[in-house]
Write a protein that holds these residues in place. Sequence first.
Motif, mmCIF file in Angstrom:
data_model
loop_
_atom_site.group_PDB
_atom_site.id
_atom_site.type_symbol
_atom_site.label_atom_id
_atom_site.label_comp_id
_atom_site.label_asym_id
_atom_site.label_seq_id
_atom_site.Cartn_x
_atom_site.Cartn_y
_atom_site.Cartn_z
ATOM 1 N N SER A 39 50.130 33.658 35.954
ATOM 2 C CA SER A 39 50.368 32.232 35.699
ATOM 3 C C SER A 39 50.869 31.525 36.951
ATOM 4 O O SER A 39 50.472 30.390 37.233
ATOM 5 C CB SER A 39 51.364 32.055 34.549
ATOM 6 N N GLN A 40 51.716 32.185 37.719
ATOM 7 C CA GLN A 40 52.239 31.583 38.949
ATOM 8 C C GLN A 40 51.148 31.454 39.998
ATOM 9 O O GLN A 40 51.045 30.430 40.678
ATOM 10 C CB GLN A 40 53.397 32.424 39.485
ATOM 11 N N TYR A 41 50.330 32.485 40.127
ATOM 12 C CA TYR A 41 49.220 32.437 41.074
ATOM 13 C C TYR A 41 48.286 31.268 40.721
ATOM 14 O O TYR A 41 47.898 30.490 41.587
ATOM 15 C CB TYR A 41 48.459 33.765 41.066
ATOM 16 N N ASP A 106 47.542 33.334 50.086
ATOM 17 C CA ASP A 106 46.701 34.129 50.981
ATOM 18 C C ASP A 106 46.979 35.624 50.832
ATOM 19 O O ASP A 106 46.056 36.446 50.917
ATOM 20 C CB ASP A 106 46.909 33.702 52.435
ATOM 21 N N GLU A 107 48.234 35.987 50.598
ATOM 22 C CA GLU A 107 48.598 37.399 50.396
ATOM 23 C C GLU A 107 48.089 37.914 49.051
ATOM 24 O O GLU A 107 47.685 39.066 48.936
ATOM 25 C CB GLU A 107 50.115 37.569 50.455
ATOM 26 N N ALA A 108 48.151 37.056 48.028
ATOM 27 C CA ALA A 108 47.789 37.473 46.677
ATOM 28 C C ALA A 108 46.285 37.439 46.419
ATOM 29 O O ALA A 108 45.794 38.166 45.543
ATOM 30 C CB ALA A 108 48.509 36.596 45.655
ATOM 31 N N GLU A 109 45.566 36.628 47.160
ATOM 32 C CA GLU A 109 44.141 36.444 46.871
ATOM 33 C C GLU A 109 43.341 37.749 46.888
ATOM 34 O O GLU A 109 42.520 37.974 45.984
ATOM 35 C CB GLU A 109 43.508 35.421 47.806
ATOM 36 N N PRO A 110 43.544 38.639 47.859
ATOM 37 C CA PRO A 110 42.778 39.894 47.806
ATOM 38 C C PRO A 110 43.088 40.720 46.554
ATOM 39 O O PRO A 110 42.195 41.369 45.999
ATOM 40 C CB PRO A 110 43.219 40.643 49.070
ATOM 41 N N LEU A 111 44.323 40.675 46.084
ATOM 42 C CA LEU A 111 44.699 41.384 44.861
ATOM 43 C C LEU A 111 44.010 40.749 43.657
ATOM 44 O O LEU A 111 43.525 41.447 42.756
ATOM 45 C CB LEU A 111 46.220 41.357 44.677
ATOM 46 N N TRP A 112 43.967 39.416 43.649
ATOM 47 C CA TRP A 112 43.280 38.703 42.584
ATOM 48 C C TRP A 112 41.789 39.041 42.589
ATOM 49 O O TRP A 112 41.189 39.229 41.530
ATOM 50 C CB TRP A 112 43.490 37.186 42.738
ATOM 51 N N ARG A 113 41.205 39.124 43.769
ATOM 52 C CA ARG A 113 39.769 39.450 43.865
ATOM 53 C C ARG A 113 39.478 40.827 43.270
ATOM 54 O O ARG A 113 38.453 41.027 42.606
ATOM 55 C CB ARG A 113 39.280 39.370 45.310
ATOM 56 N N VAL A 114 40.375 41.780 43.505
ATOM 57 C CA VAL A 114 40.212 43.119 42.919
ATOM 58 C C VAL A 114 40.303 43.037 41.399
ATOM 59 O O VAL A 114 39.512 43.663 40.681
ATOM 60 C CB VAL A 114 41.255 44.109 43.497
ATOM 61 N N ALA A 115 41.264 42.259 40.901
ATOM 62 C CA ALA A 115 41.392 42.077 39.454
ATOM 63 C C ALA A 115 40.136 41.426 38.885
ATOM 64 O O ALA A 115 39.618 41.850 37.841
ATOM 65 C CB ALA A 115 42.628 41.241 39.130
ATOM 66 N N GLN A 116 39.656 40.406 39.556
ATOM 67 C CA GLN A 116 38.460 39.685 39.110
ATOM 68 C C GLN A 116 37.266 40.633 39.049
ATOM 69 O O GLN A 116 36.535 40.668 38.049
ATOM 70 C CB GLN A 116 38.194 38.519 40.074
ATOM 71 N N ALA A 117 37.081 41.417 40.098
ATOM 72 C CA ALA A 117 35.963 42.367 40.131
ATOM 73 C C ALA A 117 36.139 43.449 39.056
ATOM 74 O O ALA A 117 35.157 43.862 38.421
ATOM 75 C CB ALA A 117 35.852 43.005 41.517
ATOM 76 N N GLY A 118 37.376 43.887 38.858
ATOM 77 C CA GLY A 118 37.645 44.901 37.839
ATOM 78 C C GLY A 118 37.358 44.386 36.442
ATOM 79 O O GLY A 118 36.791 45.097 35.603
ATOM 80 N N PHE A 119 37.745 43.150 36.180
ATOM 81 C CA PHE A 119 37.461 42.559 34.876
ATOM 82 C C PHE A 119 35.956 42.468 34.664
ATOM 83 O O PHE A 119 35.438 42.839 33.606
ATOM 84 C CB PHE A 119 38.112 41.176 34.753
ATOM 85 N N GLU A 120 35.241 41.973 35.668
ATOM 86 C CA GLU A 120 33.796 41.829 35.542
ATOM 87 C C GLU A 120 33.105 43.181 35.398
ATOM 88 O O GLU A 120 32.126 43.298 34.666
ATOM 89 C CB GLU A 120 33.227 41.056 36.720
ATOM 90 N N ALA A 121 33.637 44.216 36.068
ATOM 91 C CA ALA A 121 33.050 45.550 35.941
ATOM 92 C C ALA A 121 33.204 46.082 34.518
ATOM 93 O O ALA A 121 32.292 46.726 33.979
ATOM 94 C CB ALA A 121 33.697 46.509 36.940
ATOM 95 N N ARG A 122 34.337 45.790 33.908
ATOM 96 C CA ARG A 122 34.587 46.275 32.550
ATOM 97 C C ARG A 122 33.905 45.410 31.492
ATOM 98 O O ARG A 122 33.394 45.921 30.504
ATOM 99 C CB ARG A 122 36.081 46.293 32.265
ATOM 100 N N TYR A 123 33.936 44.113 31.671
ATOM 101 C CA TYR A 123 33.477 43.180 30.646
ATOM 102 C C TYR A 123 32.024 42.768 30.850
ATOM 103 O O TYR A 123 31.350 42.384 29.910
ATOM 104 C CB TYR A 123 34.394 41.944 30.661
ATOM 105 N N GLY A 124 31.580 42.838 32.104
ATOM 106 C CA GLY A 124 30.232 42.392 32.463
ATOM 107 C C GLY A 124 30.298 41.038 33.140
ATOM 108 O O GLY A 124 30.963 40.131 32.643
ATOM 109 N N ALA A 125 29.636 40.909 34.280
ATOM 110 C CA ALA A 125 29.696 39.666 35.056
ATOM 111 C C ALA A 125 29.105 38.494 34.275
ATOM 112 O O ALA A 125 29.678 37.405 34.245
ATOM 113 C CB ALA A 125 28.982 39.841 36.395
#
Length: 142
Positions: A39-41, A106-125
Motif C-alpha cells: 500500500s505504501q509503495y 527506485d530501491e523497491a521497484e525491482p522487488l515489485w517487478r519480481v512480485a509482478q512477474a511472480g503473480f503473472e507466472a502463477r495466475y497467467g499474464a
Amino acid sequence: MDDPPPQAVLCHCTALRRGARQVTQFYDRHLAPSGLRTSQYAMLVGLRRLGPISINAFADAMAMDRTTMGRALKPLERDGLLAIGPGPNGRTRALRLTEAGSRRIDEAEPLWRVAQAGFEARYGAEAAADLRGALARVVRTV
C-alpha cells in the motif's frame, strides 16, 4: 487453506477482500526488504505520477476515503518519503514526493517487478491483465 463456507463465496465483497488480502501478502513479502508495504509503495508511485496534489484529490485518485488516507500518510511523512504542506489556495494541504521518497521507489521497484512477474507466472499474464481490467471497472462503476 480451507475453502470458505459457500455463502461467503457468494458475497462479492468477501471474495474481493479475500483475494486482495492474498495478493497483498504476496507483494508485501517481495517488498519487505525495501521497508515498504504494498500500500505504501502504491501511494508513493501514485504521488510520483500525480503530485504535487491535494490530500483529497489524492484520496480520490487512490480510491480511498480521506480518513484512511490521512492515517496511511503519517508513516510516510514521518520517514521523510513525502511532505505535506500548504496547497495552492491556502485552505488545502498538498502532498509532494521527497527526494528520499523517490529513492525508496527506485530501491523497491525491482522487488515489485519480481512480485509482478511472480503473480503473472502463477495466475497467467493474460488472466492478470483481464483481472486488472475487471477491477478498474469495479472502481469506475461501484
